[in-house]
Write a protein that holds these residues in place. Structure first.
Motif, PDB file in Angstrom:
ATOM      1  N   GLN A   1       0.834  -1.200   0.000  1.00 28.80           N
ATOM      2  CA  GLN A   1       0.000   0.000   0.000  1.00 28.80           C
ATOM      3  C   GLN A   1       0.871   1.252   0.000  1.00 28.80           C
ATOM      4  O   GLN A   1       0.653   2.177  -0.788  1.00 28.80           O
TER       5      GLN A   1
ATOM      6  N   ILE B   1       1.066   3.894  -3.097  1.00 29.00           N
ATOM      7  CA  ILE B   1       0.643   5.279  -2.895  1.00 29.00           C
ATOM      8  C   ILE B   1       1.764   6.235  -3.269  1.00 29.00           C
ATOM      9  O   ILE B   1       1.534   7.263  -3.921  1.00 29.00           O
TER      10      ILE B   1
ATOM     11  N   LEU C   1      -2.869   9.838  -7.360  1.00 22.24           N
ATOM     12  CA  LEU C   1      -3.383  10.155  -6.033  1.00 22.24           C
ATOM     13  C   LEU C   1      -2.818  11.494  -5.581  1.00 22.24           C
ATOM     14  O   LEU C   1      -1.713  11.882  -5.967  1.00 22.24           O
TER      15      LEU C   1
ATOM     16  N   ALA D   1      -2.318  11.627   0.129  1.00 18.70           N
ATOM     17  CA  ALA D   1      -3.045  10.350   0.071  1.00 18.70           C
ATOM     18  C   ALA D   1      -2.759   9.449   1.263  1.00 18.70           C
ATOM     19  O   ALA D   1      -3.640   8.722   1.721  1.00 18.70           O
TER      20      ALA D   1
ATOM     21  N   GLU E   1     -10.213   7.496   3.289  1.00 18.58           N
ATOM     22  CA  GLU E   1     -10.893   6.730   2.250  1.00 18.58           C
ATOM     23  C   GLU E   1      -9.914   5.960   1.372  1.00 18.58           C
ATOM     24  O   GLU E   1     -10.290   4.978   0.728  1.00 18.58           O
ATOM     25  N   ILE E   2      -8.655   6.377   1.370  1.00 17.73           N
ATOM     26  CA  ILE E   2      -7.643   5.697   0.575  1.00 17.73           C
ATOM     27  C   ILE E   2      -6.918   4.629   1.382  1.00 17.73           C
ATOM     28  O   ILE E   2      -6.747   3.499   0.933  1.00 17.73           O
TER      29      ILE E   2
ATOM     30  N   LYS F   1     -16.818   6.237  -5.725  1.00 18.20           N
ATOM     31  CA  LYS F   1     -15.455   6.251  -5.204  1.00 18.20           C
ATOM     32  C   LYS F   1     -14.753   4.942  -5.566  1.00 18.20           C
ATOM     33  O   LYS F   1     -15.329   3.868  -5.414  1.00 18.20           O
TER      34      LYS F   1
ATOM     35  N   GLN G   1      -9.580   0.816  -3.742  1.00 15.06           N
ATOM     36  CA  GLN G   1      -8.137   0.570  -3.785  1.00 15.06           C
ATOM     37  C   GLN G   1      -7.920  -0.940  -3.655  1.00 15.06           C
ATOM     38  O   GLN G   1      -8.694  -1.627  -3.003  1.00 15.06           O
TER      39      GLN G   1
ATOM     40  N   SER H   1     -10.284  -2.236 -10.051  1.00 18.14           N
ATOM     41  CA  SER H   1      -9.313  -2.313  -8.958  1.00 18.14           C
ATOM     42  C   SER H   1      -8.332  -3.460  -9.166  1.00 18.14           C
ATOM     43  O   SER H   1      -7.120  -3.315  -8.930  1.00 18.14           O
TER      44      SER H   1
ATOM     45  N   ASN I   1      -7.927   2.399 -11.977  1.00 21.14           N
ATOM     46  CA  ASN I   1      -8.516   3.465 -11.172  1.00 21.14           C
ATOM     47  C   ASN I   1      -8.139   4.841 -11.711  1.00 21.14           C
ATOM     48  O   ASN I   1      -6.959   5.116 -11.953  1.00 21.14           O
TER      49      ASN I   1
ATOM     50  N   ILE J   1      -7.539  10.547  -8.474  1.00 23.21           N
ATOM     51  CA  ILE J   1      -8.344  11.193  -7.434  1.00 23.21           C
ATOM     52  C   ILE J   1      -7.779  12.585  -7.191  1.00 23.21           C
ATOM     53  O   ILE J   1      -6.600  12.737  -6.882  1.00 23.21           O
TER      54      ILE J   1
ATOM     55  N   ARG K   1      -7.986  16.008  -4.952  1.00 23.82           N
ATOM     56  CA  ARG K   1      -8.533  16.512  -3.695  1.00 23.82           C
ATOM     57  C   ARG K   1      -9.346  17.772  -3.947  1.00 23.82           C
ATOM     58  O   ARG K   1      -9.049  18.572  -4.843  1.00 23.82           O
TER      59      ARG K   1
END
Length: 237
Positions: free
Chosen positions: A6, A10, A19, A23, A28-29, A40, A43, A156, A184, A187, A189
């Protein structure tokens, strides 16, 4: 492997603008539970929360059924290591672990790297990647029954597979042209300028300022609007 992969994903996704910069701090991530909001993205470390173990194992099982029915040059590499049940067990444990199912793949990245360096090295090349991807795409296309009726799941999984395929291509020095399908989307912000100090607004990248202001009521933003003017407009909100 959930936490390590992860974090690495990220970092890479921030660098590639998939991202946002914060992030690592966005619930939510980083959460292991996917959002119920279908708008949404899921991940890939949230997949276990949606699919559970049985569906994930079923997808992996379907893939290895194809492998052991494939051309001799390809299936023989896997057969030399073990039978179908062996590969399903080990690959499933890795998927379950990375997808948020807890500590399943003992040995983590060291074991994974060792396997590819010493056991599967014969297919860690462009030809092997092309065949692996072809069979995996076929498997995913035939696995809708295991995807919980959620269109985000396939996207995903594609993201998960693309991340690892790019890693292997870099590690082993090969190129590949294949794709698993849509991944994906980026995203972005949502900036709330009311909660920002002048110093924070002034430190924002110009591209992010421009994107946040375009389309806001009363805002006349064009390509000719310079950074200082963007900052003043943001401060005026």
């Amino acid at each position: 492997m959930t936490e390590k992969i992860q974090r690495k994903y990220i970092d890479a996704a921030i660098e590639s603008k998939i991202l946002p910069a914060e992030a690592h701090r966005m619930a939510e991530i980083v959460s292991l539970s996917a959002s119920n909001n279908l708008s949404k993205p899921i991940q890939f470390w949230q997949l276990y929360s949606v699919l559970g173990p049985n569906s994930i194992v079923s997808i992996v099982h379907g893939f290895y059924n194809k492998v052991y029915q494939d051309e001799t040059w390809f299936r023989s590499i896997f057969a030399r290591i073990g039978d179908t049940s062996h590969h399903v067990k080990t690959q499933s444990s890795m998927w379950l672990d990375v997808m948020g199912g807890g500590f399943k793949y003992h040995g983590a990245e060291f074991r994974l790297d060792f396997h590819h360096q010493h056991n599967a090295f014969e297919i860690m090349n462009a030809k092997g990647a092309e065949r692996w991807m072809k069979l995996m795409v076929e498997t995913l296309d035939e696995s809708q029954a295991y995807m919980a009726g959620d269109q985000r799941v396939r996207i995903s999984i594609n993201t998960f597979l693309c991340y690892f395929m790019e890693k292997y291509a870099t590690d082993f020095g090969f190129k590949h042209d294949g794709i698993f399908g849509p991944t994906n989307a980026a995203i972005k912000r949502k900036l709330n300028f009311l909660n920002m100090t002048d110093a924070i607004i002034e430190a924002l990248p110009e591209a992010e300022l421009r994107e946040a202001l375009v389309g806001r009521r009363g805002m006349d933003i064009s390509e000719n609007t310079d950074r200082n003017e963007l900052i003043q407009k943001a401060k005026s909100l």
